[in-house]
Design a protein around this motif. Structure first.
Motif, PDB file in Angstrom:
ATOM      1  N   ASP A 163     -20.590  29.899 -15.639  1.00 60.29           N
ATOM      2  CA  ASP A 163     -21.164  31.126 -15.084  1.00 60.29           C
ATOM      3  C   ASP A 163     -21.929  30.858 -13.797  1.00 60.29           C
ATOM      4  N   ILE A 164     -22.439  31.924 -13.233  1.00 62.41           N
ATOM      5  CA  ILE A 164     -23.218  31.862 -11.999  1.00 62.41           C
ATOM      6  C   ILE A 164     -24.631  32.360 -12.315  1.00 62.41           C
ATOM      7  N   PHE A 165     -25.638  31.731 -11.747  1.00 60.29           N
ATOM      8  CA  PHE A 165     -27.027  32.081 -12.059  1.00 60.29           C
ATOM      9  C   PHE A 165     -27.784  32.368 -10.774  1.00 60.29           C
ATOM     10  N   LEU A 166     -28.653  33.367 -10.865  1.00 62.04           N
ATOM     11  CA  LEU A 166     -29.467  33.760  -9.718  1.00 62.04           C
ATOM     12  C   LEU A 166     -30.937  33.562 -10.072  1.00 62.04           C
ATOM     13  N   LEU A 167     -31.578  32.638  -9.367  1.00 61.79           N
ATOM     14  CA  LEU A 167     -33.020  32.425  -9.522  1.00 61.79           C
ATOM     15  C   LEU A 167     -33.714  33.318  -8.503  1.00 61.79           C
ATOM     16  N   ASP A 168     -34.358  34.368  -8.996  1.00 59.69           N
ATOM     17  CA  ASP A 168     -34.992  35.366  -8.139  1.00 59.69           C
ATOM     18  C   ASP A 168     -36.490  35.085  -8.092  1.00 59.69           C
ATOM     19  N   LEU A 169     -36.978  34.666  -6.909  1.00 57.62           N
ATOM     20  CA  LEU A 169     -38.399  34.333  -6.727  1.00 57.62           C
ATOM     21  C   LEU A 169     -39.087  35.303  -5.782  1.00 57.62           C
ATOM     22  N   GLY A 170     -38.519  36.481  -5.630  1.00 60.60           N
ATOM     23  CA  GLY A 170     -39.135  37.480  -4.766  1.00 60.60           C
ATOM     24  C   GLY A 170     -38.699  37.343  -3.330  1.00 60.60           C
ATOM     25  N   LYS A 171     -39.339  36.432  -2.594  1.00 65.43           N
ATOM     26  CA  LYS A 171     -39.002  36.235  -1.188  1.00 65.43           C
ATOM     27  C   LYS A 171     -37.783  35.322  -1.000  1.00 65.43           C
ATOM     28  N   MET A 173     -34.103  34.052  -2.959  1.00 64.73           N
ATOM     29  CA  MET A 173     -33.129  34.279  -4.028  1.00 64.73           C
ATOM     30  C   MET A 173     -32.078  33.170  -3.920  1.00 64.73           C
ATOM     31  N   ILE A 174     -31.954  32.366  -4.991  1.00 65.70           N
ATOM     32  CA  ILE A 174     -31.040  31.220  -4.968  1.00 65.70           C
ATOM     33  C   ILE A 174     -29.905  31.466  -5.954  1.00 65.70           C
ATOM     34  N   GLN A 175     -28.683  31.513  -5.443  1.00 66.74           N
ATOM     35  CA  GLN A 175     -27.506  31.681  -6.293  1.00 66.74           C
ATOM     36  C   GLN A 175     -26.893  30.315  -6.570  1.00 66.74           C
ATOM     37  N   TRP A 176     -26.874  29.956  -7.847  1.00 66.01           N
ATOM     38  CA  TRP A 176     -26.313  28.670  -8.269  1.00 66.01           C
ATOM     39  C   TRP A 176     -24.943  28.925  -8.885  1.00 66.01           C
ATOM     40  N   ASN A 177     -23.900  28.358  -8.275  1.00 63.84           N
ATOM     41  CA  ASN A 177     -22.530  28.586  -8.733  1.00 63.84           C
ATOM     42  C   ASN A 177     -22.098  27.477  -9.699  1.00 63.84           C
ATOM     43  N   GLY A 178     -21.716  27.878 -10.887  1.00 66.18           N
ATOM     44  CA  GLY A 178     -21.236  26.898 -11.862  1.00 66.18           C
ATOM     45  C   GLY A 178     -19.994  26.189 -11.347  1.00 66.18           C
ATOM     46  N   PRO A 179     -19.853  24.896 -11.621  1.00 65.28           N
ATOM     47  CA  PRO A 179     -18.714  24.133 -11.085  1.00 65.28           C
ATOM     48  C   PRO A 179     -17.356  24.638 -11.554  1.00 65.28           C
ATOM     49  N   THR A 193     -25.860  39.790  -5.479  1.00 64.27           N
ATOM     50  CA  THR A 193     -27.102  39.215  -4.964  1.00 64.27           C
ATOM     51  C   THR A 193     -27.546  39.941  -3.697  1.00 64.27           C
ATOM     52  N   CYS A 194     -26.618  40.180  -2.793  1.00 66.05           N
ATOM     53  CA  CYS A 194     -26.936  40.889  -1.544  1.00 66.05           C
ATOM     54  C   CYS A 194     -27.369  42.320  -1.819  1.00 66.05           C
ATOM     55  N   GLY A 203     -33.975  44.130   2.120  1.00 65.68           N
ATOM     56  CA  GLY A 203     -33.227  43.205   2.967  1.00 65.68           C
ATOM     57  C   GLY A 203     -34.034  42.053   3.521  1.00 65.68           C
ATOM     58  N   ARG A 204     -35.285  41.877   3.084  1.00 71.53           N
ATOM     59  CA  ARG A 204     -36.161  40.867   3.704  1.00 71.53           C
ATOM     60  C   ARG A 204     -36.225  39.549   2.931  1.00 71.53           C
ATOM     61  N   ALA A 205     -35.607  39.472   1.747  1.00 77.41           N
ATOM     62  CA  ALA A 205     -35.611  38.203   1.014  1.00 77.41           C
ATOM     63  C   ALA A 205     -34.545  37.266   1.576  1.00 77.41           C
ATOM     64  N   GLN A 206     -34.793  35.971   1.494  1.00 75.20           N
ATOM     65  CA  GLN A 206     -33.823  34.969   1.947  1.00 75.20           C
ATOM     66  C   GLN A 206     -32.912  34.577   0.790  1.00 75.20           C
ATOM     67  N   ILE A 207     -31.633  34.454   1.098  1.00 72.45           N
ATOM     68  CA  ILE A 207     -30.649  34.089   0.076  1.00 72.45           C
ATOM     69  C   ILE A 207     -30.112  32.691   0.357  1.00 72.45           C
ATOM     70  N   GLY A 208     -30.113  31.846  -0.670  1.00 71.10           N
ATOM     71  CA  GLY A 208     -29.510  30.514  -0.576  1.00 71.10           C
ATOM     72  C   GLY A 208     -28.469  30.357  -1.659  1.00 71.10           C
ATOM     73  N   VAL A 209     -27.411  29.609  -1.367  1.00 74.39           N
ATOM     74  CA  VAL A 209     -26.323  29.419  -2.331  1.00 74.39           C
ATOM     75  C   VAL A 209     -26.152  27.927  -2.595  1.00 74.39           C
ATOM     76  N   VAL A 210     -26.176  27.562  -3.873  1.00 74.19           N
ATOM     77  CA  VAL A 210     -25.943  26.176  -4.273  1.00 74.19           C
ATOM     78  C   VAL A 210     -24.509  26.062  -4.770  1.00 74.19           C
ATOM     79  N   GLU A 211     -23.662  25.495  -3.918  1.00 75.54           N
ATOM     80  CA  GLU A 211     -22.261  25.269  -4.283  1.00 75.54           C
ATOM     81  C   GLU A 211     -22.078  23.827  -4.750  1.00 75.54           C
ATOM     82  N   ASP A 212     -22.714  22.940  -4.053  1.00 78.23           N
ATOM     83  CA  ASP A 212     -22.683  21.510  -4.393  1.00 78.23           C
ATOM     84  C   ASP A 212     -24.132  21.028  -4.392  1.00 78.23           C
ATOM     85  N   GLU A 213     -24.649  20.643  -5.555  1.00 80.19           N
ATOM     86  CA  GLU A 213     -26.059  20.280  -5.675  1.00 80.19           C
ATOM     87  C   GLU A 213     -26.436  19.147  -4.725  1.00 80.19           C
ATOM     88  N   ALA A 214     -25.519  18.209  -4.501  1.00 77.93           N
ATOM     89  CA  ALA A 214     -25.824  17.066  -3.629  1.00 77.93           C
ATOM     90  C   ALA A 214     -26.010  17.498  -2.176  1.00 77.93           C
TER      91      ALA A 214
END
Length: 667
Positions: A163-171, A173-179, A193-194, A203-214
């Motif tokens: 699955d895919i998980f979204l860690l929402d910290l207010g300002k 938002m980190i989307q972690w994509n399952g392998p 997420t958008c 529209g003022r929060a920053q979005i980051g995507v974790v595709e490859d943890e490394a």
């Protein structure tokens, strides 16, 4: 319960949502649509507002149950739904929905997805607070076409590989994509997420995507600050209970009736069902393999039976041992959904055909204007025309598994024992466009049909994938196919003689001429006997010495004009033609047909398809089975590069040009 305080449901809004709170109905703000608290029940009303929606178009009334909702809230929601249904009238389809197991119809209202939130009671009054940054939550996002996000425990233990998980910290938002998540799942999760970023953070929060943890060490540091260091490896997701596709083929119809004080449910039939099994004085349950339960109510059925419809269905589900979240749909006679109708062998609408006869004739007599077709796409879609058919035409006959070019003088002359490729080239908005028709005769062999598809793929490669492929079977040609042959399409029996092979033409042949203009006219060879005639149409009887043009008593002037034009294809000798009126036939006419015989005299009308709505399906493969997921209330936004879609337009089924798929979903 106060029904009079409801907002005007006939307004411009197509969606209305209420939440049950303290056994009262509270309207949900439009900005919070798609957010559902798991301790509550909701009532959702959809009133179609599209251009194709008419006054008789059914409304959809949904009763949604959160997984932690108590029995009192469920009872209050059910009571409200019953009152609202009585207010709306019989043209309303009721649905029972359970969290995480909603119907395709329900999910289609909420794009890009549904969000399940923890909590309830007073917290539910504030569904969405824009610009609220003091938040820490973890959402698990899953689903392919219909996406949902569920609030889970803020811990690495909630994560899995699929699955895919979204860690929402207010300002942030980190989307972690399952392998093991797919490209389409990642894209749709990002769209959700958008959407949250726009709706809840302006529209003022920053979005980051974790595709490859490394490669995303900075984002991983933030996640580990909140969640702590991850111990051990991730597990695969627990597979959700999937529906066995073979199970869907099990369709059972039950009759419901009252006997003394008991409610009796008696099995009537299994698939294939016929519409005449349903009587307007009765109520029925249709069990679609345990995946969905339909409760059909005749217009003259007992009022008491109608008022306990949901409880009847729930009792049936319990007796069958089906999951409690099994979807229930309650339909009144005359407001049946397309999904219900498709479970019957055939389905005919009750409205009198004469009501729409004027519209049908009007559409058949429209003089097409190319400019209007390009500027009014809805008109082009309704008439199934891209232009007036005046573009360039190339035709190939499939012979010896290859393509044999057809002389332009013979364009439009097809044989029932063959297959043809018809390439149509035209311009739209200054750009060259292509349509490749794959015409299949009723008498064609499997080898010829396979060669037809193979040659179509070869042509598509030659044109670098620019061809729009349209599969056409004999007798079901679209209007544009008629138009490119300018009303002179003739289908002969037997196989072609273009290559000097084929069957010799019989001495006597009979042709049925149908149509009033270039956009609906076809001529088909039929058995040369008197019983094939029809008083409403025109027939051409071609014998060794003369060609008779037979005018039935019910034919029109436009039909006669088209017959005079097409007769030159059948017989080139002008002196060997004779016009014959029905009832004034010479003896030789009947001799050529083998003698007199009764034939139909009723007026044949084109099929009225105005009441049928197009349906869109997403295609996928599951355990070697083709699975279709319906997208209800669709738009162009539902098409993307990750999808394989099928559009059922009743008269046409638009599907990917894959020869090994055999798909039919028309109801």
């Amino acid at each position: 319960m106060d029904i009079g305080s409801l907002p005007d449901i006939e307004s411009h809004r197509d969606l209305h949502i209420w939440i049950i709170e303290n056994l009262k109905l509270v309207p949900v703000p439009e900005g919070a649509y798609g957010n559902f608290f798991e301790e509550h029940c909701y009532v959702i009303l959809h009133v179609p507002q599209s251009l194709r929606a008419t006054q008789g178009t059914p409304k959809d009334l949904h009763y949604w149950i959160g997984k932690k909702a108590d029995a009192e809230a469920q009872g209050a929601a059910g009571t409200f739904v019953q009152h609202l249904q009585e207010t709306l009238g019989n043209a309303t389809v009721q649905h029972r929905e359970v969290q995480a197991h909603e119907s395709d119809c329900f999910c289609s209202y909420f794009r890009p997805g549904v969000i399940y939130r923890k909590g309830g009671l007073a917290s539910a009054l504030k569904h969405v607070e824009t610009n609220m940054y003091n938040i820490r939550r973890l959402l698990r996002i899953k689903g392919k076409k219909h996406v949902s996000a569920t609030e889970v425990q803020l811990s690495w233990e909630s994560f899995n590989k699929d699955d895919i998980f979204l860690l929402d910290l207010g300002k942030v938002m980190i989307q972690w994509n399952g392998p093991k998540s797919s490209i389409s799942e990642k894209a749709r999760a990002l769209a959700l997420t958008c959407s949250l970023q726009d709706r809840e953070r302006a529209g003022r929060a920053q979005i980051g995507v974790v595709e490859d943890e490394a490669k995303a060490s900075g984002l991983m540091e933030i996640m580990e600050t909140v969640l702590g260091r991850r111990l051990g490896s991730l597990y695969a997701a627990i597979p959700s209970r999937s529906i066995n596709q073979l199970q869907k083929a099990r369709v059972h119809l039950y009759h419901i009736y009252q006997k003394d004080k008991d409610l009796v449910i008696q099995e009537l039939a299994t698939r294939l069902l016929t519409q005449d099994l349903l009587h307007e004085e009765e109520c029925y349950i249709l069990d679609h393999g345990g995946c969905k339960i339909y409760l059909w109510q005749g217009r003259r059925s007992n009022h008491q039976e109608k008022t306990i419809s949901f409880s009847q269905a729930q009792g049936f589900i319990q007796a069958k041992g089906y999951p409690t979240y099994t979807n229930v749909e309650v339909l009144n006679q005359g407001a049946e959904s397309a999904a219900f109708k498709q479970l019957f062998r055939t389905w005919s609408e009750e409205q009198p055909r004469s009501k729409n006869l004027g519209l049908i004739r009007k559409l058949n007599q429209v003089k097409l204007d190319v400019v209007k077709l390009h500027s009014q796409p809805e008109l082009a879609a309704q008439l199934r025309m891209v232009d007036d058919g005046s573009g360039k035409v190339e035709v190939w006959c499939i012979q010896d598994l290859g393509r044999q070019p057809v002389d332009p003088k013979l364009h439009g002359q097809l044989c029932a024992g063959n297959c043809y490729l018809v390439l149509y080239t035209y311009q739209r908005m200054g750009h060259i466009q292509y349509i490749l028709y794959l015409w299949q005769g009723h008498q064609a062999t499997k080898q010829e049909i396979a060669a037809l598809n193979g040659n179509a793929e070869e042509l598509d490669l030659m044109y670098h994938g620019a061809l729009v492929q349209v599969h056409v079977t004999m007798g079901n040609e679209p209007p544009h196919f008629f138009a490119i042959f300018q009303g002179q399409m003739v289908v002969f029996q037997g196989s072609t003689q273009h290559s000097g092979k084929g069957q010799p033409a019989p001495a006597t042949r009979l042709f049925h001429v149908q149509g009033t203009d270039n956009y609906n006219s076809r001529t088909m060879e039929v058995p040369a006997r008197a019983s094939a005639l029809n008083s409403s149409d025109i027939f051409l009887l071609d014998t060794a010495s003369i060609c008779y043009i037979w005018f039935g008593k019910g034919c029109s002037g436009d039909q006669r004009e088209m017959a005079r034009r097409v007769v030159t294809v059948i017989s080139e000798n002008e002196e060997d033609k004779e016009t014959v009126l029905e009832g004034q036939e010479p003896p030789h006419f009947w001799e050529a047909l083998g003698g007199r015989a009764p034939y139909p005299s009723n007026k044949s009308l084109p099929e009225d398809v105005s009441g049928f709505q197009p349906r869109l399906f997403e295609c996928s493969s599951q355990h070697d089975h083709l699975v279709l997921m319906e997208v209800v209330f669709f738009s162009q936004e539902d098409l993307d590069k990750y999808d394989v879609m099928l559009l059922d337009a009743w008269q046409e089924v638009r599907r990917p040009p894959l020869a090994y798929w055999d798909v039919s979903v028309s109801v």
